[in-house]
Design a protein around this motif. Sequence first.
Motif, PDB file in Angstrom:
ATOM      1  N   GLU A 182       0.771  -0.934   0.058  1.00  0.00           N
ATOM      2  CA  GLU A 182      -0.009  -0.144  -0.099  1.00  0.00           C
ATOM      3  C   GLU A 182       0.855   1.562  -0.207  1.00  0.00           C
ATOM      4  O   GLU A 182       0.467   2.698  -0.536  1.00  0.00           O
ATOM      5  CB  GLU A 182      -0.880   0.049   0.721  1.00  0.00           C
ATOM      6  CG  GLU A 182      -0.590  -0.339   2.228  1.00  0.00           C
ATOM      7  CD  GLU A 182      -0.319  -1.484   2.787  1.00  0.00           C
ATOM      8  OE1 GLU A 182      -0.092  -1.185   4.394  1.00  0.00           O
ATOM      9  OE2 GLU A 182      -0.122  -2.625   2.609  1.00  0.00           O
ATOM     10  N   ASN A 183       2.389   1.552   0.581  1.00  0.00           N
ATOM     11  CA  ASN A 183       3.036   2.359   0.508  1.00  0.00           C
ATOM     12  C   ASN A 183       3.593   2.987  -0.663  1.00  0.00           C
ATOM     13  O   ASN A 183       3.492   4.088  -1.232  1.00  0.00           O
ATOM     14  CB  ASN A 183       4.020   2.835   1.606  1.00  0.00           C
ATOM     15  CG  ASN A 183       3.775   2.253   3.030  1.00  0.00           C
ATOM     16  OD1 ASN A 183       2.587   2.626   3.700  1.00  0.00           O
ATOM     17  ND2 ASN A 183       4.483   1.772   4.131  1.00  0.00           N
ATOM     18  N   ASP A 184       3.222   1.932  -1.574  1.00  0.00           N
ATOM     19  CA  ASP A 184       3.779   1.844  -2.737  1.00  0.00           C
ATOM     20  C   ASP A 184       2.989   3.049  -3.601  1.00  0.00           C
ATOM     21  O   ASP A 184       3.164   3.747  -4.434  1.00  0.00           O
ATOM     22  CB  ASP A 184       4.733   1.040  -3.540  1.00  0.00           C
ATOM     23  CG  ASP A 184       5.747   0.413  -3.121  1.00  0.00           C
ATOM     24  OD1 ASP A 184       6.205   1.426  -2.162  1.00  0.00           O
ATOM     25  OD2 ASP A 184       5.941  -1.067  -2.915  1.00  0.00           O
ATOM     26  N   PHE A 185       1.584   1.481  -3.653  1.00  0.00           N
ATOM     27  CA  PHE A 185       0.830   2.286  -4.367  1.00  0.00           C
ATOM     28  C   PHE A 185       0.394   3.576  -4.708  1.00  0.00           C
ATOM     29  O   PHE A 185       0.148   4.685  -5.114  1.00  0.00           O
ATOM     30  CB  PHE A 185      -0.714   1.447  -4.103  1.00  0.00           C
ATOM     31  CG  PHE A 185      -1.905   1.641  -4.671  1.00  0.00           C
ATOM     32  CD1 PHE A 185      -1.759   0.947  -6.162  1.00  0.00           C
ATOM     33  CD2 PHE A 185      -3.035   2.706  -4.540  1.00  0.00           C
ATOM     34  CE1 PHE A 185      -3.227   1.414  -6.886  1.00  0.00           C
ATOM     35  CE2 PHE A 185      -4.333   2.676  -4.951  1.00  0.00           C
ATOM     36  CZ  PHE A 185      -4.158   2.458  -6.477  1.00  0.00           C
ATOM     37  N   VAL A 186      -0.039   3.989  -2.979  1.00  0.00           N
ATOM     38  CA  VAL A 186      -0.847   5.348  -2.591  1.00  0.00           C
ATOM     39  C   VAL A 186       0.499   6.923  -3.434  1.00  0.00           C
ATOM     40  O   VAL A 186       0.020   7.440  -3.544  1.00  0.00           O
ATOM     41  CB  VAL A 186      -0.235   5.557  -1.429  1.00  0.00           C
ATOM     42  CG1 VAL A 186      -1.463   5.286  -0.948  1.00  0.00           C
ATOM     43  CG2 VAL A 186       0.826   6.027  -0.332  1.00  0.00           C
ATOM     44  N   GLY A 228      -4.521  -0.534  10.336  1.00  0.00           N
ATOM     45  CA  GLY A 228      -3.640  -0.715  10.057  1.00  0.00           C
ATOM     46  C   GLY A 228      -3.166  -0.162   8.594  1.00  0.00           C
ATOM     47  O   GLY A 228      -1.982   0.158   8.913  1.00  0.00           O
ATOM     48  N   GLY A 229      -4.118   0.122   7.099  1.00  0.00           N
ATOM     49  CA  GLY A 229      -3.540   1.390   6.759  1.00  0.00           C
ATOM     50  C   GLY A 229      -4.012   0.087   5.321  1.00  0.00           C
ATOM     51  O   GLY A 229      -3.252   1.041   4.512  1.00  0.00           O
ATOM     52  N   TYR A 230      -4.704  -0.897   5.586  1.00  0.00           N
ATOM     53  CA  TYR A 230      -4.153  -1.829   4.267  1.00  0.00           C
ATOM     54  C   TYR A 230      -5.610  -1.500   3.533  1.00  0.00           C
ATOM     55  O   TYR A 230      -5.626  -1.734   2.203  1.00  0.00           O
ATOM     56  CB  TYR A 230      -3.768  -3.620   5.022  1.00  0.00           C
ATOM     57  CG  TYR A 230      -4.280  -4.501   3.714  1.00  0.00           C
ATOM     58  CD1 TYR A 230      -3.585  -4.664   2.595  1.00  0.00           C
ATOM     59  CD2 TYR A 230      -5.112  -5.261   3.681  1.00  0.00           C
ATOM     60  CE1 TYR A 230      -3.346  -5.977   1.885  1.00  0.00           C
ATOM     61  CE2 TYR A 230      -5.718  -6.504   2.375  1.00  0.00           C
ATOM     62  CZ  TYR A 230      -4.391  -6.405   1.119  1.00  0.00           C
ATOM     63  OH  TYR A 230      -4.722  -7.567   0.917  1.00  0.00           O
ATOM     64  N   VAL A 284      -5.387   7.882   6.400  1.00  0.00           N
ATOM     65  CA  VAL A 284      -4.257   7.974   7.570  1.00  0.00           C
ATOM     66  C   VAL A 284      -3.822   6.407   6.892  1.00  0.00           C
ATOM     67  O   VAL A 284      -4.705   5.797   8.004  1.00  0.00           O
ATOM     68  CB  VAL A 284      -5.500   7.662   8.383  1.00  0.00           C
ATOM     69  CG1 VAL A 284      -4.851   8.613   9.905  1.00  0.00           C
ATOM     70  CG2 VAL A 284      -6.143   9.128   7.875  1.00  0.00           C
ATOM     71  N   GLU A 285      -2.397   6.855   7.224  1.00  0.00           N
ATOM     72  CA  GLU A 285      -1.642   5.548   7.884  1.00  0.00           C
ATOM     73  C   GLU A 285      -1.762   5.149   8.967  1.00  0.00           C
ATOM     74  O   GLU A 285      -2.070   6.190   9.374  1.00  0.00           O
ATOM     75  CB  GLU A 285      -0.047   6.549   7.583  1.00  0.00           C
ATOM     76  CG  GLU A 285       0.166   7.161   6.100  1.00  0.00           C
ATOM     77  CD  GLU A 285       1.589   7.973   6.102  1.00  0.00           C
ATOM     78  OE1 GLU A 285       2.188   7.899   6.958  1.00  0.00           O
ATOM     79  OE2 GLU A 285       1.898   7.908   4.832  1.00  0.00           O
ATOM     80  N   LYS A 286      -1.124   4.140   8.965  1.00  0.00           N
ATOM     81  CA  LYS A 286      -1.416   2.929  10.419  1.00  0.00           C
ATOM     82  C   LYS A 286      -2.348   2.788  10.748  1.00  0.00           C
ATOM     83  O   LYS A 286      -2.155   2.234  11.841  1.00  0.00           O
ATOM     84  CB  LYS A 286      -0.374   3.689  11.241  1.00  0.00           C
ATOM     85  CG  LYS A 286       0.873   3.941  11.377  1.00  0.00           C
ATOM     86  CD  LYS A 286       1.541   4.687  11.662  1.00  0.00           C
ATOM     87  CE  LYS A 286       3.436   4.794  11.133  1.00  0.00           C
ATOM     88  NZ  LYS A 286       4.157   4.854  12.295  1.00  0.00           N
ATOM     89  N   GLY A 336      -2.428   3.718  14.403  1.00  0.00           N
ATOM     90  CA  GLY A 336      -1.640   4.981  15.051  1.00  0.00           C
ATOM     91  C   GLY A 336      -2.641   6.110  15.741  1.00  0.00           C
ATOM     92  O   GLY A 336      -2.275   6.855  16.764  1.00  0.00           O
ATOM     93  N   ILE A 337      -3.887   5.988  15.490  1.00  0.00           N
ATOM     94  CA  ILE A 337      -4.440   7.479  15.339  1.00  0.00           C
ATOM     95  C   ILE A 337      -4.899   6.930  17.269  1.00  0.00           C
ATOM     96  O   ILE A 337      -4.864   8.536  17.618  1.00  0.00           O
ATOM     97  CB  ILE A 337      -6.269   7.237  14.915  1.00  0.00           C
ATOM     98  CG1 ILE A 337      -6.206   7.145  13.404  1.00  0.00           C
ATOM     99  CG2 ILE A 337      -7.386   8.222  15.558  1.00  0.00           C
ATOM    100  CD1 ILE A 337      -7.023   7.190  13.027  1.00  0.00           C
ATOM    101  N   LYS A 338      -5.286   6.361  17.508  1.00  0.00           N
ATOM    102  CA  LYS A 338      -5.567   6.033  18.812  1.00  0.00           C
ATOM    103  C   LYS A 338      -3.720   6.578  19.522  1.00  0.00           C
ATOM    104  O   LYS A 338      -4.264   6.580  21.915  1.00  0.00           O
ATOM    105  CB  LYS A 338      -5.999   4.943  19.498  1.00  0.00           C
ATOM    106  CG  LYS A 338      -5.294   3.650  19.508  1.00  0.00           C
ATOM    107  CD  LYS A 338      -6.433   2.423  19.645  1.00  0.00           C
ATOM    108  CE  LYS A 338      -5.062   1.096  19.551  1.00  0.00           C
ATOM    109  NZ  LYS A 338      -5.997   0.039  20.093  1.00  0.00           N
TER     110      LYS A 338
END
Length: 470
Positions: free
Chosen positions: A282-286, A424-426, A446-448, A452-454
């Motif tokens: 997903e990090n590559d796709f975005v 988690g971002g997926y 929103v990543e993670k 991550g948000i909490k």
Amino acid sequence: MKIEQIYTGCIAQAAYYLESNGEAAIFDPLREVQPYLDKAAKDNAKIKYIFETHFHADFVSGHIDLAQKSGGQIVYGPTAAPEFEAIIAEDNQEFKVGNYTIKAIHTPGHTLESTCYLLTDENGKQHGIITGDTLFIGDVGRPDLAQALTEELTQEKLASYLFDSLRNKIMPLSDELIVYPSHGAGSACGKNMSKETTDTLGNQKRTNYALRADMTKEEFTKELLDGLGLPPAYFPQNVMMNIKGYESLDSVIEKSNIGLSPKEFEAVANQGDVIVLDVRHENDFVKAHIPNSIFIGIQGNFAPWVGSLLRDVNQKLLLVIPQGREEETITRLSRVGFDHVLGYLNGGIEAWSNAGFETDSIKSISPEEFSSQLTTNSIVVDARKPGEYEAEHVENAVNIPLDTVNENFQSVPKGDNFFLHCAGGYRSVIMASILKSRGIHNLINVEKGMNGIKQTAVNCTQFVCPSTKK
């Protein structure tokens, strides 16, 4: 004698290999059959039988290819009517594999032909039972799949059959039996499966909600159907492939494993009715992807998400794949019946960009940036499952589970300051790619995700168990 569970985590599926005195049996094999052939060859054993617990809905079994390559006979339980050569066992019919005895026990409920296989060793001791989708660890099989094929087989009727099968056929067996189910946590074939993939029958009688000794049939049906979501759309198609037969996996790989230049790739994509499926991280796709492509990363529960979201196993696909994972991707698609891959982009997204073709991206921010940008006017969409959302969520967030995005597309809030997250971002990137392909471009990922948000200052609503007044 040995029995080995062969567990495939990405589809939460268990096949079984049994060997005794130079003969072997395979239970519920995956589409790629070479590993079973290799195991038998290593043991100097001949595969005698390929036992199927039922017509699977969540994956395409390898029974036909394995029978052709090994000479083993396919076995189904009573009432099964496959459109290929197979032994249709009678209830309580016994089969010999070396010094082992395998008894077919007809247990209708998940499906009409569902059958468990009781394993008895050379000393006459009952060792275990392969339960298919009749009994899981912590759960039992959902009874609502046959209705897609036969309307009169309602979920209530099959739940009634399942209650009787469990009480009359399974629960009277020895507590010492090892339960070998076909699925574990993450499968859509049940709702409450444990992460454990084997257990004793005695422990299941004590801990599995569906095996309570004092349970009435009405209570069983109510608890079994409560909270049972709709089955994925591809399930009935996989059932029909398992009944009717399918193209050899070798042929599927041969016709699909074709590298295309960017120009060739574009030409095929423009033929119509073709989806570009990007399976990178997903990090590559975005950062960069082909416009209107759909992301479903191969590192996650890849095949089930493809089946749930793309739905039609006849859908033509073009692939963007991490280098070296071409055959793996095609194989994993074939596990859920997606056999119509037209090729993959040779050289990946870098080759596409270097050839001068346009790329798109998704705005993606950290949880800390989300915390600072969030206002009372923000739209927040949570792509997690309802249970995850109920446990804890961003205040005023709208829950649209990823597996419902196609049905609920019109309900997606429209407007600026639109944030999207999952755990988690997926899943959020999968949903973002689908929404963008259908014209919603102003979203921010929103990543993670919630993980991550909490950790930030964002206000979250947690589930509070209602107090009991005395």
